[in-house]
Design a protein around this motif. Structure first.
Motif, mmCIF file in Angstrom:
data_model
loop_
_atom_site.group_PDB
_atom_site.id
_atom_site.type_symbol
_atom_site.label_atom_id
_atom_site.label_comp_id
_atom_site.label_asym_id
_atom_site.label_seq_id
_atom_site.Cartn_x
_atom_site.Cartn_y
_atom_site.Cartn_z
ATOM 1 N N ARG A 102 0.829 -1.200 0.000
ATOM 2 C CA ARG A 102 0.000 0.000 0.000
ATOM 3 C C ARG A 102 0.867 1.255 0.000
ATOM 4 N NH1 ARG A 102 -4.788 -1.555 4.385
ATOM 5 N NH2 ARG A 102 -6.046 -2.835 2.967
ATOM 6 N N ALA A 106 0.905 4.208 -2.729
ATOM 7 C CA ALA A 106 0.707 5.589 -2.312
ATOM 8 C C ALA A 106 1.816 6.496 -2.823
ATOM 9 C CB ALA A 106 0.622 5.670 -0.791
ATOM 10 N N ASP A 110 -0.052 9.831 -9.549
ATOM 11 C CA ASP A 110 -1.472 9.472 -9.684
ATOM 12 C C ASP A 110 -1.763 8.681 -10.959
ATOM 13 O OD1 ASP A 110 -1.954 10.722 -7.292
ATOM 14 O OD2 ASP A 110 -2.780 12.542 -8.186
ATOM 15 N N ARG A 113 -0.316 5.167 -10.719
ATOM 16 C CA ARG A 113 -1.096 4.359 -9.787
ATOM 17 C C ARG A 113 -2.403 3.910 -10.437
ATOM 18 N NH1 ARG A 113 -2.802 7.835 -6.467
ATOM 19 N NH2 ARG A 113 -0.795 8.064 -5.422
ATOM 20 N N VAL A 143 -3.802 5.452 0.626
ATOM 21 C CA VAL A 143 -3.250 6.592 -0.118
ATOM 22 C C VAL A 143 -3.594 7.895 0.595
ATOM 23 C CG1 VAL A 143 -3.398 7.907 -2.275
ATOM 24 C CG2 VAL A 143 -3.256 5.405 -2.341
ATOM 25 N N GLU A 144 -4.837 8.022 1.035
ATOM 26 C CA GLU A 144 -5.248 9.234 1.743
ATOM 27 C C GLU A 144 -4.533 9.345 3.092
ATOM 28 O OE1 GLU A 144 -7.039 12.816 2.414
ATOM 29 O OE2 GLU A 144 -6.909 11.633 0.580
ATOM 30 N N TYR A 146 -1.588 8.217 3.792
ATOM 31 C CA TYR A 146 -0.206 8.637 3.510
ATOM 32 C C TYR A 146 -0.137 10.136 3.244
ATOM 33 C CZ TYR A 146 3.978 9.500 0.764
ATOM 34 O OH TYR A 146 5.135 10.037 0.271
ATOM 35 N N ARG A 147 -1.080 10.658 2.495
ATOM 36 C CA ARG A 147 -1.088 12.098 2.195
ATOM 37 C C ARG A 147 -1.275 12.926 3.463
ATOM 38 N NH1 ARG A 147 -4.955 11.615 -3.188
ATOM 39 N NH2 ARG A 147 -3.267 11.122 -4.672
ATOM 40 N N CYS A 152 1.127 4.760 5.943
ATOM 41 C CA CYS A 152 -0.155 4.065 5.874
ATOM 42 C C CYS A 152 -0.056 2.772 6.678
ATOM 43 C CB CYS A 152 -0.570 3.787 4.433
ATOM 44 S SG CYS A 152 0.619 2.849 3.464
#
Length: 216
Positions: A102, A106, A110, A113, A143-144, A146-147, A152
């Motif tokens: 994951r 991430a 984009d 991915r 992913v969210e 990690y941002r 994650c």
């Protein structure tokens, strides 16, 4: 581009670096043999820092790269806990559900991915029809995460008895994305410990590696 170069590129064995205009070996080559590991600068820099974190947590800390639909361990350090994950260099983890996988996803741009997610959907539907929506949601959540946090988690998603944190490493020179994880048995390693200690330390480990490799 020759037919052979095109084929090797499609399989991930060759990776084109736009900055230099040259090709380099991709991480799937490692599944054919591990002699090239000694030449990986990131591995040499990472190992003592990984062992430092493993000693602190008592758990396993690993570095990996993508091998088609899996992550393959390129380096692994263990702490002194009597119960650790029995994985070593060359071990494979699922790209879609492991913390390392994951984290790798991430760390991708984009568009890259999205293209890989399409391939993963086809692969997962072929193997386990009906499971993809849940797997996809787990990836998008990672992913969210990690941002927002720089790391994650995978809490029982790869294996029900394993919890882990993952952090991608995106080299500045355009080399393939790699990922680190820190994990252990879920009965020993709880979410709170990961979030408050281990995951932030893993983020710092990646920052230190990048600073050494690029002298910043």
């Amino acid at each position: 581009m020759s037919r052979l170069t095109y084929t090797l590129g499609k399989q991930g064995y060759l990776v084109y670096n736009a900055a230099s205009g040259k090709y380099r070996l991709g991480t799937p080559v490692l599944s054919l043999g591990y002699t090239c590991l000694s030449g990986m600068g990131v591995r040499q820099v990472a190992r003592p820092l990984m062992q430092e974190l493993a000693d602190h947590t008592g758990l396993s800390v690993a570095l990996g790269g993508r091998d088609r639909f899996s992550m393959i361990y390129l380096e692994c350090c263990r702490g002194d806990s009597p119960v650790t994950l029995q994985l070593d260099v060359g071990s494979h983890l699922k790209l879609t559900t492991s913390a390392m996988g994951r984290a790798y996803l991430a760390g991708l741009p984009d568009t890259e991915r999205a293209a890989l997610m399409d391939k993963l959907e086809a692969h997962e539907n072929e193997r386990s029809p009906g499971r993809w929506p849940g797997i996809r949601d787990g990836i998008l959540q990672a992913v969210e995460e990690y941002r927002m946090k720089g790391y994650c988690l995978s809490l029982g998603a790869w294996k029900t008895e394993v919890n882990a944190a993952g952090v991608p490493y995106v080299p500045r020179d355009g080399s393939p994305v790699l990922a680190f994880n820190c994990g252990g048995p879920s009965f020993l390693l709880h979410r709170k410990t990961l979030e408050e200690d281990h995951a932030p330390r893993l983020v710092e480990l990646v920052r230190r590696i990048d600073a050494v490799l690029f002298n910043s």
